[in-house]
Design a protein around this motif. Structure first.
Motif, PDB file in Angstrom:
ATOM      1  N   PHE A  16     -52.220  43.810  10.228  1.00  0.00           N
ATOM      2  CA  PHE A  16     -50.760  43.745  10.147  1.00  0.00           C
ATOM      3  C   PHE A  16     -50.207  45.009   9.497  1.00  0.00           C
ATOM      4  O   PHE A  16     -49.212  45.575   9.979  1.00  0.00           O
ATOM      5  CB  PHE A  16     -50.348  42.505   9.353  1.00  0.00           C
ATOM      6  N   ILE A  17     -50.840  45.454   8.421  1.00  0.00           N
ATOM      7  CA  ILE A  17     -50.377  46.649   7.716  1.00  0.00           C
ATOM      8  C   ILE A  17     -50.377  47.864   8.640  1.00  0.00           C
ATOM      9  O   ILE A  17     -49.431  48.657   8.668  1.00  0.00           O
ATOM     10  CB  ILE A  17     -51.256  46.911   6.470  1.00  0.00           C
ATOM     11  N   ASP A  18     -51.441  48.013   9.417  1.00  0.00           N
ATOM     12  CA  ASP A  18     -51.503  49.132  10.368  1.00  0.00           C
ATOM     13  C   ASP A  18     -50.353  49.069  11.369  1.00  0.00           C
ATOM     14  O   ASP A  18     -49.795  50.095  11.772  1.00  0.00           O
ATOM     15  CB  ASP A  18     -52.828  49.108  11.125  1.00  0.00           C
ATOM     16  N   LYS A  19     -49.988  47.865  11.746  1.00  0.00           N
ATOM     17  CA  LYS A  19     -48.955  47.672  12.769  1.00  0.00           C
ATOM     18  C   LYS A  19     -47.569  48.088  12.269  1.00  0.00           C
ATOM     19  O   LYS A  19     -46.740  48.576  13.049  1.00  0.00           O
ATOM     20  CB  LYS A  19     -48.945  46.202  13.202  1.00  0.00           C
ATOM     21  N   ILE A  20     -47.294  47.874  10.987  1.00  0.00           N
ATOM     22  CA  ILE A  20     -45.930  48.109  10.484  1.00  0.00           C
ATOM     23  C   ILE A  20     -45.767  49.457   9.806  1.00  0.00           C
ATOM     24  O   ILE A  20     -44.672  49.775   9.321  1.00  0.00           O
ATOM     25  CB  ILE A  20     -45.509  46.988   9.501  1.00  0.00           C
ATOM     26  N   LYS A  21     -46.803  50.276   9.755  1.00  0.00           N
ATOM     27  CA  LYS A  21     -46.707  51.578   9.087  1.00  0.00           C
ATOM     28  C   LYS A  21     -45.556  52.399   9.652  1.00  0.00           C
ATOM     29  O   LYS A  21     -45.431  52.582  10.855  1.00  0.00           O
ATOM     30  CB  LYS A  21     -48.018  52.347   9.242  1.00  0.00           C
ATOM     31  N   GLY A  22     -44.701  52.888   8.748  1.00  0.00           N
ATOM     32  CA  GLY A  22     -43.594  53.743   9.141  1.00  0.00           C
ATOM     33  C   GLY A  22     -42.435  53.035   9.798  1.00  0.00           C
ATOM     34  O   GLY A  22     -41.472  53.687  10.233  1.00  0.00           O
ATOM     35  N   LYS A  23     -42.476  51.719   9.867  1.00  0.00           N
ATOM     36  CA  LYS A  23     -41.409  50.962  10.532  1.00  0.00           C
ATOM     37  C   LYS A  23     -40.501  50.273   9.518  1.00  0.00           C
ATOM     38  O   LYS A  23     -40.805  50.221   8.327  1.00  0.00           O
ATOM     39  CB  LYS A  23     -42.017  49.933  11.487  1.00  0.00           C
ATOM     40  N   THR A  24     -39.414  49.739  10.019  1.00  0.00           N
ATOM     41  CA  THR A  24     -38.514  48.937   9.181  1.00  0.00           C
ATOM     42  C   THR A  24     -38.793  47.470   9.441  1.00  0.00           C
ATOM     43  O   THR A  24     -38.681  46.998  10.572  1.00  0.00           O
ATOM     44  CB  THR A  24     -37.043  49.249   9.487  1.00  0.00           C
ATOM     45  N   VAL A  25     -39.172  46.768   8.386  1.00  0.00           N
ATOM     46  CA  VAL A  25     -39.522  45.356   8.484  1.00  0.00           C
ATOM     47  C   VAL A  25     -38.424  44.521   7.833  1.00  0.00           C
ATOM     48  O   VAL A  25     -38.007  44.790   6.703  1.00  0.00           O
ATOM     49  CB  VAL A  25     -40.873  45.072   7.787  1.00  0.00           C
ATOM     50  N   GLY A  26     -37.960  43.528   8.552  1.00  0.00           N
ATOM     51  CA  GLY A  26     -36.971  42.599   8.015  1.00  0.00           C
ATOM     52  C   GLY A  26     -37.628  41.278   7.673  1.00  0.00           C
ATOM     53  O   GLY A  26     -38.128  40.588   8.572  1.00  0.00           O
ATOM     54  N   ILE A  27     -37.675  40.949   6.398  1.00  0.00           N
ATOM     55  CA  ILE A  27     -38.271  39.684   5.955  1.00  0.00           C
ATOM     56  C   ILE A  27     -37.182  38.623   5.864  1.00  0.00           C
ATOM     57  O   ILE A  27     -36.128  38.855   5.266  1.00  0.00           O
ATOM     58  CB  ILE A  27     -38.964  39.850   4.583  1.00  0.00           C
ATOM     59  N   LYS A  41     -43.126  41.350   0.326  1.00  0.00           N
ATOM     60  CA  LYS A  41     -42.339  42.590   0.345  1.00  0.00           C
ATOM     61  C   LYS A  41     -43.060  43.704  -0.405  1.00  0.00           C
ATOM     62  O   LYS A  41     -43.093  44.851   0.053  1.00  0.00           O
ATOM     63  CB  LYS A  41     -40.960  42.352  -0.264  1.00  0.00           C
ATOM     64  N   ASP A  42     -43.656  43.375  -1.537  1.00  0.00           N
ATOM     65  CA  ASP A  42     -44.422  44.380  -2.287  1.00  0.00           C
ATOM     66  C   ASP A  42     -45.538  44.957  -1.421  1.00  0.00           C
ATOM     67  O   ASP A  42     -45.804  46.169  -1.450  1.00  0.00           O
ATOM     68  CB  ASP A  42     -45.020  43.764  -3.547  1.00  0.00           C
ATOM     69  N   MET A  43     -46.199  44.089  -0.653  1.00  0.00           N
ATOM     70  CA  MET A  43     -47.261  44.554   0.234  1.00  0.00           C
ATOM     71  C   MET A  43     -46.698  45.476   1.315  1.00  0.00           C
ATOM     72  O   MET A  43     -47.240  46.556   1.583  1.00  0.00           O
ATOM     73  CB  MET A  43     -47.947  43.347   0.886  1.00  0.00           C
ATOM     74  N   CYS A  44     -45.599  45.073   1.929  1.00  0.00           N
ATOM     75  CA  CYS A  44     -45.015  45.849   3.024  1.00  0.00           C
ATOM     76  C   CYS A  44     -44.416  47.169   2.540  1.00  0.00           C
ATOM     77  O   CYS A  44     -44.454  48.184   3.263  1.00  0.00           O
ATOM     78  CB  CYS A  44     -43.947  45.032   3.739  1.00  0.00           C
ATOM     79  N   ASP A  45     -43.857  47.146   1.332  1.00  0.00           N
ATOM     80  CA  ASP A  45     -43.203  48.343   0.797  1.00  0.00           C
ATOM     81  C   ASP A  45     -44.138  49.536   0.716  1.00  0.00           C
ATOM     82  O   ASP A  45     -43.684  50.692   0.716  1.00  0.00           O
ATOM     83  CB  ASP A  45     -42.641  48.060  -0.605  1.00  0.00           C
ATOM     84  N   LYS A  46     -45.422  49.307   0.632  1.00  0.00           N
ATOM     85  CA  LYS A  46     -46.386  50.398   0.505  1.00  0.00           C
ATOM     86  C   LYS A  46     -46.468  51.242   1.772  1.00  0.00           C
ATOM     87  O   LYS A  46     -46.866  52.417   1.718  1.00  0.00           O
ATOM     88  CB  LYS A  46     -47.768  49.847   0.162  1.00  0.00           C
ATOM     89  N   VAL A  47     -46.087  50.652   2.919  1.00  0.00           N
ATOM     90  CA  VAL A  47     -46.241  51.392   4.186  1.00  0.00           C
ATOM     91  C   VAL A  47     -44.977  51.393   5.045  1.00  0.00           C
ATOM     92  O   VAL A  47     -44.939  52.060   6.082  1.00  0.00           O
ATOM     93  CB  VAL A  47     -47.412  50.818   5.021  1.00  0.00           C
ATOM     94  N   SER A  48     -43.960  50.654   4.648  1.00  0.00           N
ATOM     95  CA  SER A  48     -42.778  50.553   5.504  1.00  0.00           C
ATOM     96  C   SER A  48     -41.515  50.425   4.656  1.00  0.00           C
ATOM     97  O   SER A  48     -41.569  50.157   3.452  1.00  0.00           O
ATOM     98  CB  SER A  48     -42.891  49.322   6.417  1.00  0.00           C
ATOM     99  N   LYS A  49     -40.395  50.613   5.316  1.00  0.00           N
ATOM    100  CA  LYS A  49     -39.117  50.267   4.701  1.00  0.00           C
ATOM    101  C   LYS A  49     -38.917  48.775   4.908  1.00  0.00           C
ATOM    102  O   LYS A  49     -39.001  48.278   6.036  1.00  0.00           O
ATOM    103  CB  LYS A  49     -37.987  51.052   5.368  1.00  0.00           C
ATOM    104  N   THR A  50     -38.649  48.053   3.831  1.00  0.00           N
ATOM    105  CA  THR A  50     -38.606  46.594   3.930  1.00  0.00           C
ATOM    106  C   THR A  50     -37.271  46.058   3.436  1.00  0.00           C
ATOM    107  O   THR A  50     -36.836  46.380   2.323  1.00  0.00           O
ATOM    108  CB  THR A  50     -39.745  45.954   3.110  1.00  0.00           C
ATOM    109  N   LEU A  51     -36.629  45.263   4.263  1.00  0.00           N
ATOM    110  CA  LEU A  51     -35.377  44.583   3.905  1.00  0.00           C
ATOM    111  C   LEU A  51     -35.669  43.092   3.803  1.00  0.00           C
ATOM    112  O   LEU A  51     -36.630  42.588   4.389  1.00  0.00           O
ATOM    113  CB  LEU A  51     -34.317  44.835   4.975  1.00  0.00           C
ATOM    114  N   ILE A  52     -34.825  42.380   3.079  1.00  0.00           N
ATOM    115  CA  ILE A  52     -35.064  40.946   2.921  1.00  0.00           C
ATOM    116  C   ILE A  52     -33.756  40.168   3.047  1.00  0.00           C
ATOM    117  O   ILE A  52     -32.706  40.589   2.552  1.00  0.00           O
ATOM    118  CB  ILE A  52     -35.748  40.644   1.561  1.00  0.00           C
TER     119      ILE A  52
END
Length: 364
Positions: A16-27, A41-52
């Protein structure tokens, strides 16, 4: 290809992490699942821009206005990740389908079988509708979270899986009565997942992580079997029609809606009672084949004991169903979906009046 990743305690899912690298993820989460969403979100923030986006509803109803909030939130993201279970999962899949973006789910409870379903149960003008949606790209399973989910939500998942006993039997009944084809692969997949849960039932109800994994596997398998068959026949029968009928009634009356699998569990008891009751019916069509079918089923008391062990209610009055609603449900639940089940069969045989006193006494 759907990515299903399991972790016991770590919040780390490599594929999953590889898939979202450099992308914007909406939680998308609600007030009940926000604490898990912040870890995700903490996990996603390491590789992507994350909104919630956090819905403030303690009991979220997937109505048009709530869906619109989610669509607006997700308009500028590349991927929607739901942190939740039933309602949130359905909303996330629908939002992703409308916006044509991939979705995933971090499951917070083994409470229902719709994680991989290609249908989303939503509300339009107060009526429950099922919308065809894309399957999620990822299912992230965190066993610590699932094993510590509210006990009633785990009981709901147990109820949803035990409902496969009657749902698969409904399919066989329709094959006998109507010559409806049975998709062997989809049927066998669901049947094997059900049997695996029955074999390790004590581990599930003792909240053992391996047991909870077995339950979650079965809930996920339900979605896969539906995808193979192309409809919900392997996972939804008479017991689900009872659940759907009651859910619409609760929403119409603006009452709290019990968990899906809890209503399914109660519907399973009623359906099993009807199946065993068929053996009393004189001049029953297809009597020999139906007798053989019924004789393969567990007794109602066996299933009832399992539900009690899981912490499920075993009477409709326990979930705030009124007596008149129960009676209306019994006579009309078969109309909820155009699908032949034991409820349809009872209606066609004119046996509602015959069975009503018994189901009222035992299950109301």
């Amino acid at each position: 290809m759907i990515n299903i990743e399991y972790q016991e305690s770590l919040y780390y899912y490599p594929k999953f992490i590889d898939k979202i690298k450099g992308k914007t993820v909406g939680i998308i989460c609600d007030i009940n699942t926000e604490k898990y969403a912040l870890n995700v979100k903490d996990m996603c923030d390491k590789v992507s821009k994350t909104l919630i986006c956090t819905y403030q509803d303690h009991e979220l109803i997937p109505s048009e206005d709530k869906i619109e909030v989610g669509i607006k939130f997700a308009e500028d993201v590349d991927y929607v990740l739901v942190v939740g279970s039933g309602t949130l999962n359905d909303m996330g899949k629908y939002i992703g389908t409308v916006l044509n973006i991939p979705t995933g789910v971090f499951a917070t409870a083994p409470s229902m079988d719709g994680y991989l379903s290609k249908g989303s149960a939503l509300y339009e003008k107060g009526y429950k509708v099922t919308k065809e949606v894309n399957m999620p790209a990822d299912v992230l399973v965190h066993l610590d979270t699932l094993a510590n989910a509210p006990k009633l939500m785990i009981a709901s998942g147990v109820g949803d899986i035990l409902g496969k006993i009657t749902c698969l039997t409904d399919w066989k009944l329709s094959n006998i009565v109507n010559n409806e084809p049975i998709h062997e692969e989809g049927f066998k997949l669901m049947e094997e997942a059900l049997n695996a849960c029955l074999t390790d039932f004590d581990a599930i109800v003792n909240y053992n992580k391996l047991g909870i994994k077995k339950l979650m596997d079965a809930l996920i398998t339900a979605g896969l079997s539906m995808a193979i068959v192309g409809n919900s026949r392997p996972a939804s029968g008479s017991e689900h029609h009872i659940s759907h009928y009651l859910e619409m009634d609760f929403v119409k009356k603006q009452l709290p809606v019990p968990f899906h699998g809890i209503k399914v569990a109660l519907g399973t008891l009623v359906a099993l009672e009807l199946y065993h009751g068929l053996l009393e019916v004189t001049d029953l069509p297809h009597k020999e084949e139906i007798t053989q079918l019924v004789n393969t089923l567990p007794t109602v008391n066996e299933v009832k004991d399992m539900l009690i062990k899981a912490g499920c209610p075993i009477r409709f009055s326990e979930i705030n169903v009124a007596k008149e609603t129960f009676i209306e449900m019994f006579y009309n639940a078969h109309k909820v979906r155009d699908r032949f089940t034991i409820l349809t069969f009872i209606s066609k045989l004119g046996l509602h009046d015959y069975f009503l006193p018994r189901v009222l006494e035992k299950y109301f």
